[in-house]
Design a protein around this motif. Structure first.
Motif, PDB file in Angstrom:
ATOM      1  N   ASP A 166       0.571  -0.878  -0.255  1.00  0.00           N
ATOM      2  CA  ASP A 166       0.236  -0.029  -0.026  1.00  0.00           C
ATOM      3  C   ASP A 166       0.574   1.203   0.175  1.00  0.00           C
ATOM      4  O   ASP A 166       1.920   1.432   0.537  1.00  0.00           O
ATOM      5  N   GLU A 167      -0.025   2.445  -0.951  1.00  0.00           N
ATOM      6  CA  GLU A 167       1.068   3.475  -1.113  1.00  0.00           C
ATOM      7  C   GLU A 167       1.401   4.180   0.410  1.00  0.00           C
ATOM      8  O   GLU A 167       2.413   4.251   1.152  1.00  0.00           O
ATOM      9  N   ASP A 168       0.732   4.875   0.993  1.00  0.00           N
ATOM     10  CA  ASP A 168       0.411   5.262   2.420  1.00  0.00           C
ATOM     11  C   ASP A 168       1.802   3.823   3.093  1.00  0.00           C
ATOM     12  O   ASP A 168       2.448   4.828   3.954  1.00  0.00           O
ATOM     13  N   GLN A 169       1.598   3.112   3.326  1.00  0.00           N
ATOM     14  CA  GLN A 169       2.144   2.051   3.712  1.00  0.00           C
ATOM     15  C   GLN A 169       3.910   2.565   3.306  1.00  0.00           C
ATOM     16  O   GLN A 169       5.028   2.362   4.841  1.00  0.00           O
ATOM     17  N   ILE A 170       3.740   2.126   1.881  1.00  0.00           N
ATOM     18  CA  ILE A 170       5.540   2.349   2.015  1.00  0.00           C
ATOM     19  C   ILE A 170       6.022   3.824   2.421  1.00  0.00           C
ATOM     20  O   ILE A 170       7.061   3.655   2.929  1.00  0.00           O
ATOM     21  N   PHE A 171       5.492   4.626   2.234  1.00  0.00           N
ATOM     22  CA  PHE A 171       5.733   6.218   3.009  1.00  0.00           C
ATOM     23  C   PHE A 171       6.096   6.276   4.252  1.00  0.00           C
ATOM     24  O   PHE A 171       6.874   6.308   4.876  1.00  0.00           O
ATOM     25  N   GLU A 172       4.649   5.446   4.926  1.00  0.00           N
ATOM     26  CA  GLU A 172       5.233   5.496   6.568  1.00  0.00           C
ATOM     27  C   GLU A 172       6.320   4.734   6.361  1.00  0.00           C
ATOM     28  O   GLU A 172       7.416   4.928   7.252  1.00  0.00           O
ATOM     29  N   VAL A 173       6.633   3.215   6.593  1.00  0.00           N
ATOM     30  CA  VAL A 173       7.642   2.107   6.440  1.00  0.00           C
ATOM     31  C   VAL A 173       8.996   2.830   6.077  1.00  0.00           C
ATOM     32  O   VAL A 173      10.148   2.828   6.702  1.00  0.00           O
ATOM     33  N   LEU A 174       9.259   3.071   4.468  1.00  0.00           N
ATOM     34  CA  LEU A 174      10.356   3.746   4.453  1.00  0.00           C
ATOM     35  C   LEU A 174      11.096   5.109   5.948  1.00  0.00           C
ATOM     36  O   LEU A 174      11.821   5.552   4.709  1.00  0.00           O
ATOM     37  N   THR A 175       9.614   6.380   5.561  1.00  0.00           N
ATOM     38  CA  THR A 175      10.739   7.190   6.018  1.00  0.00           C
ATOM     39  C   THR A 175      10.796   7.133   7.845  1.00  0.00           C
ATOM     40  O   THR A 175      11.176   7.268   8.435  1.00  0.00           O
ATOM     41  N   ILE A 176       9.960   6.091   8.360  1.00  0.00           N
ATOM     42  CA  ILE A 176      10.564   5.432   9.598  1.00  0.00           C
ATOM     43  C   ILE A 176      11.602   5.165   9.620  1.00  0.00           C
ATOM     44  O   ILE A 176      12.295   5.766  10.387  1.00  0.00           O
ATOM     45  N   GLY A 177      11.992   4.078   9.202  1.00  0.00           N
ATOM     46  CA  GLY A 177      12.932   3.397   8.422  1.00  0.00           C
ATOM     47  C   GLY A 177      13.951   4.141   8.358  1.00  0.00           C
ATOM     48  O   GLY A 177      15.099   3.590   8.937  1.00  0.00           O
ATOM     49  N   SER A 178      13.987   5.316   7.764  1.00  0.00           N
ATOM     50  CA  SER A 178      15.533   6.293   7.658  1.00  0.00           C
ATOM     51  C   SER A 178      15.696   6.948   8.625  1.00  0.00           C
ATOM     52  O   SER A 178      16.802   7.121   9.264  1.00  0.00           O
ATOM     53  N   ILE A 179      14.221   7.184   9.692  1.00  0.00           N
ATOM     54  CA  ILE A 179      14.468   8.171  11.015  1.00  0.00           C
ATOM     55  C   ILE A 179      15.790   7.256  11.736  1.00  0.00           C
ATOM     56  O   ILE A 179      16.682   7.672  12.655  1.00  0.00           O
ATOM     57  N   ILE A 180      15.318   5.925  12.108  1.00  0.00           N
ATOM     58  CA  ILE A 180      15.442   4.986  13.402  1.00  0.00           C
ATOM     59  C   ILE A 180      17.415   4.966  12.353  1.00  0.00           C
ATOM     60  O   ILE A 180      17.424   4.732  13.192  1.00  0.00           O
ATOM     61  N   GLU A 181      17.244   4.880  11.519  1.00  0.00           N
ATOM     62  CA  GLU A 181      18.493   3.789  10.798  1.00  0.00           C
ATOM     63  C   GLU A 181      19.467   5.205  11.492  1.00  0.00           C
ATOM     64  O   GLU A 181      20.366   5.475  11.249  1.00  0.00           O
ATOM     65  N   PHE A 182      19.349   6.834  11.338  1.00  0.00           N
ATOM     66  CA  PHE A 182      19.677   7.663  12.371  1.00  0.00           C
ATOM     67  C   PHE A 182      19.817   7.960  13.081  1.00  0.00           C
ATOM     68  O   PHE A 182      21.483   8.473  14.160  1.00  0.00           O
ATOM     69  N   GLU A 183      18.883   7.785  14.215  1.00  0.00           N
ATOM     70  CA  GLU A 183      18.459   7.834  15.104  1.00  0.00           C
ATOM     71  C   GLU A 183      19.451   7.168  16.289  1.00  0.00           C
ATOM     72  O   GLU A 183      19.531   6.818  17.792  1.00  0.00           O
ATOM     73  N   VAL A 184      19.189   5.417  16.052  1.00  0.00           N
ATOM     74  CA  VAL A 184      19.849   4.777  16.775  1.00  0.00           C
ATOM     75  C   VAL A 184      20.257   2.946  16.478  1.00  0.00           C
ATOM     76  O   VAL A 184      20.606   3.441  14.678  1.00  0.00           O
ATOM     77  N   GLN A 185      21.569   2.553  16.676  1.00  0.00           N
ATOM     78  CA  GLN A 185      22.028   1.360  16.535  1.00  0.00           C
ATOM     79  C   GLN A 185      21.523   0.291  15.722  1.00  0.00           C
ATOM     80  O   GLN A 185      19.836   0.598  16.209  1.00  0.00           O
ATOM     81  N   PRO A 186      21.141  -0.578  15.208  1.00  0.00           N
ATOM     82  CA  PRO A 186      20.498  -1.356  14.310  1.00  0.00           C
ATOM     83  C   PRO A 186      20.022  -2.446  15.497  1.00  0.00           C
ATOM     84  O   PRO A 186      18.519  -3.271  15.534  1.00  0.00           O
ATOM     85  N   GLU A 187      20.788  -2.868  16.315  1.00  0.00           N
ATOM     86  CA  GLU A 187      19.985  -4.151  17.611  1.00  0.00           C
ATOM     87  C   GLU A 187      18.901  -2.975  18.654  1.00  0.00           C
ATOM     88  O   GLU A 187      17.801  -3.864  19.320  1.00  0.00           O
ATOM     89  N   HIS A 188      18.399  -1.743  18.588  1.00  0.00           N
ATOM     90  CA  HIS A 188      17.439  -1.189  18.428  1.00  0.00           C
ATOM     91  C   HIS A 188      16.482  -0.121  17.908  1.00  0.00           C
ATOM     92  O   HIS A 188      15.577   0.201  18.054  1.00  0.00           O
ATOM     93  N   TYR A 189      17.167  -0.649  16.553  1.00  0.00           N
ATOM     94  CA  TYR A 189      15.762  -0.132  15.803  1.00  0.00           C
ATOM     95  C   TYR A 189      14.263  -0.535  15.696  1.00  0.00           C
ATOM     96  O   TYR A 189      13.217   0.332  15.487  1.00  0.00           O
ATOM     97  N   ASP A 190      13.901  -1.882  16.039  1.00  0.00           N
ATOM     98  CA  ASP A 190      12.627  -2.232  16.395  1.00  0.00           C
ATOM     99  C   ASP A 190      11.407  -1.949  17.358  1.00  0.00           C
ATOM    100  O   ASP A 190      10.625  -1.709  17.640  1.00  0.00           O
ATOM    101  N   VAL A 191      12.820  -1.315  18.474  1.00  0.00           N
ATOM    102  CA  VAL A 191      12.073  -0.267  19.813  1.00  0.00           C
ATOM    103  C   VAL A 191      11.753   0.980  19.548  1.00  0.00           C
ATOM    104  O   VAL A 191      10.828   0.907  19.418  1.00  0.00           O
ATOM    105  N   VAL A 192      12.493   1.495  18.873  1.00  0.00           N
ATOM    106  CA  VAL A 192      12.560   3.057  18.779  1.00  0.00           C
ATOM    107  C   VAL A 192      10.924   2.676  17.607  1.00  0.00           C
ATOM    108  O   VAL A 192      10.163   3.679  17.482  1.00  0.00           O
ATOM    109  N   ALA A 193      10.990   2.022  16.120  1.00  0.00           N
ATOM    110  CA  ALA A 193       9.791   1.865  15.359  1.00  0.00           C
ATOM    111  C   ALA A 193       8.908   1.562  16.232  1.00  0.00           C
ATOM    112  O   ALA A 193       8.050   2.747  16.310  1.00  0.00           O
ATOM    113  N   GLY A 194       9.270   0.896  17.168  1.00  0.00           N
ATOM    114  CA  GLY A 194       7.203   1.333  17.953  1.00  0.00           C
ATOM    115  C   GLY A 194       7.246   2.341  19.318  1.00  0.00           C
ATOM    116  O   GLY A 194       6.867   2.744  18.494  1.00  0.00           O
TER     117      GLY A 194
END
Length: 325
Positions: A178-206
């Motif tokens: 879904d286009e809205d899902q794609i936008f949300e996933v890539l945007t949030i994914g880009s933020i968590i990649e800059f914010e924290v280390q990979p082991e914390h990606y899912d926690v910060v995404a939550g």
């Protein structure tokens, strides 16, 4: 006990050219380490680490071409390396690291291929050419990090399409269409990649999901990412003024504007996309990395608790002068 500790009884390598035929695929952007792990998982080599060591002894300056290879189970690392390198053809090699902005990626691609940066820049906002949803203002978010091998005659458009397709494949693999899902996933994914280390990606995404879904909570629906603010300021440092923090005209300012920014702030890799597509179910709203060397990050449900962790960060900064600017 000692044998287990020192791996005395583990099979580190097979002998010979192998047993049963098997087709092995090397994806665009796959690193040597990822290839090694996949070889071990499919029973082609005995040990990924041994394969990498063997590969580096003979081909440290070369790379394995993407594509399908006819290999065998239980091959020696040497035989597997030889089989994979037999099909090697001249090509341009580009290593696109995580947490690079689009302009940085264009620079890497230009240096790797000899194609002028301007030819990549020409596609900056041409999302339609690559079938990218209209909601994305640029190609930012779609240029998947990884190792690439491009044909010598590849054009800027073909190179960018390869990277976009790699991102699309990861989205498809995670059921994001879904286009809205794609936008949300890539945007949030880009933020968590800059914010924290990979082991914390899912926690910060939550935690980000909690903020977005609870605009009446302490965070009022604001993501409050330093990385997104400085992206909008076209600045590499995370240092910005209070006036800039309140500037609503910066469309990437997640302190002044609630919800998601206008688009991604980088191109997330597989791990960040997976985390954004399936965030951890938690009660956190706040996070802060309290040690920039180790990446230690602490999470809080309330602002009061978060302030205590911020003090830990400030203490670390005072003990490591010049590191937190």
């Amino acid at each position: 006990m000692l044998g287990s500790t020192f791996r005395w009884f583990e099979v580190r390598d097979y002998r010979g050219d192998g047993k049963d035929p098997v087709t092995f695929s090397v994806a665009d952007g796959a690193t040597t380490g990822q290839i090694a792990v996949a070889l071990e998982a499919q029973g082609i080599v005995a040990d990924a680490e041994t394969f990498v060591e063997t590969y580096q002894e003979e081909h440290a300056e070369q790379f394995i071409q993407p594509g399908e290879y006819e290999l065998r189970t239980e091959m020696s690392s040497e035989a597997a390396v030889d089989a994979l390198m037999e099909e090697d053809e001249a090509s341009h090699y580009a290593a696109v690291n995580r947490t690079l902005r689009m302009s940085d990626v264009f620079g890497v691609l230009s240096e790797s291929t000899g194609i002028p940066v301007s030819e990549f820049e020409a596609y900056r906002e041409d999302t339609a050419t690559f079938g990218i949803p209209d909601r994305f203002p640029t190609l930012e978010g779609w240029l998947h990090p990884g190792e690439y091998r491009f044909p010598l005659d590849a054009t800027a458009e073909q190179i960018l399409r390869t990277m976009v397709d790699r991102t699309r494949t990861t989205l498809d693999d995670n059921g994001i269409s879904d286009e809205d899902q794609i936008f949300e996933v890539l945007t949030i994914g880009s933020i968590i990649e800059f914010e924290v280390q990979p082991e914390h990606y899912d926690v910060v995404a939550g935690a980000i999901e909690n903020r977005l879904e609870n605009p009446d909570g302490e965070t009022s629906g604001f993501i409050q990412s330093d990385a997104s603010v400085t992206y909008g300021l076209d600045r590499r440092s995370y240092d910005f003024s209070e006036e800039e923090r309140r500037d609503e005209s910066n469309r990437y300012n997640t302190f002044a504007n609630p919800g998601l920014p206008v688009g991604p702030i980088g191109s997330p890799g597989d791990a960040a996309i997976v985390a954004a597509a399936d965030p951890q179910d938690n009660d956190y709203y706040f996070w802060v990395t309290v040690d920039l060397d180790t990446g230690e990050t602490k999470f809080a449900e309330t602002y009061a608790e978060h302030l205590g962790y911020v003090e830990e960060y400030n203490q670390w900064c005072s003990e490591n002068e010049g590191r937190c600017g």
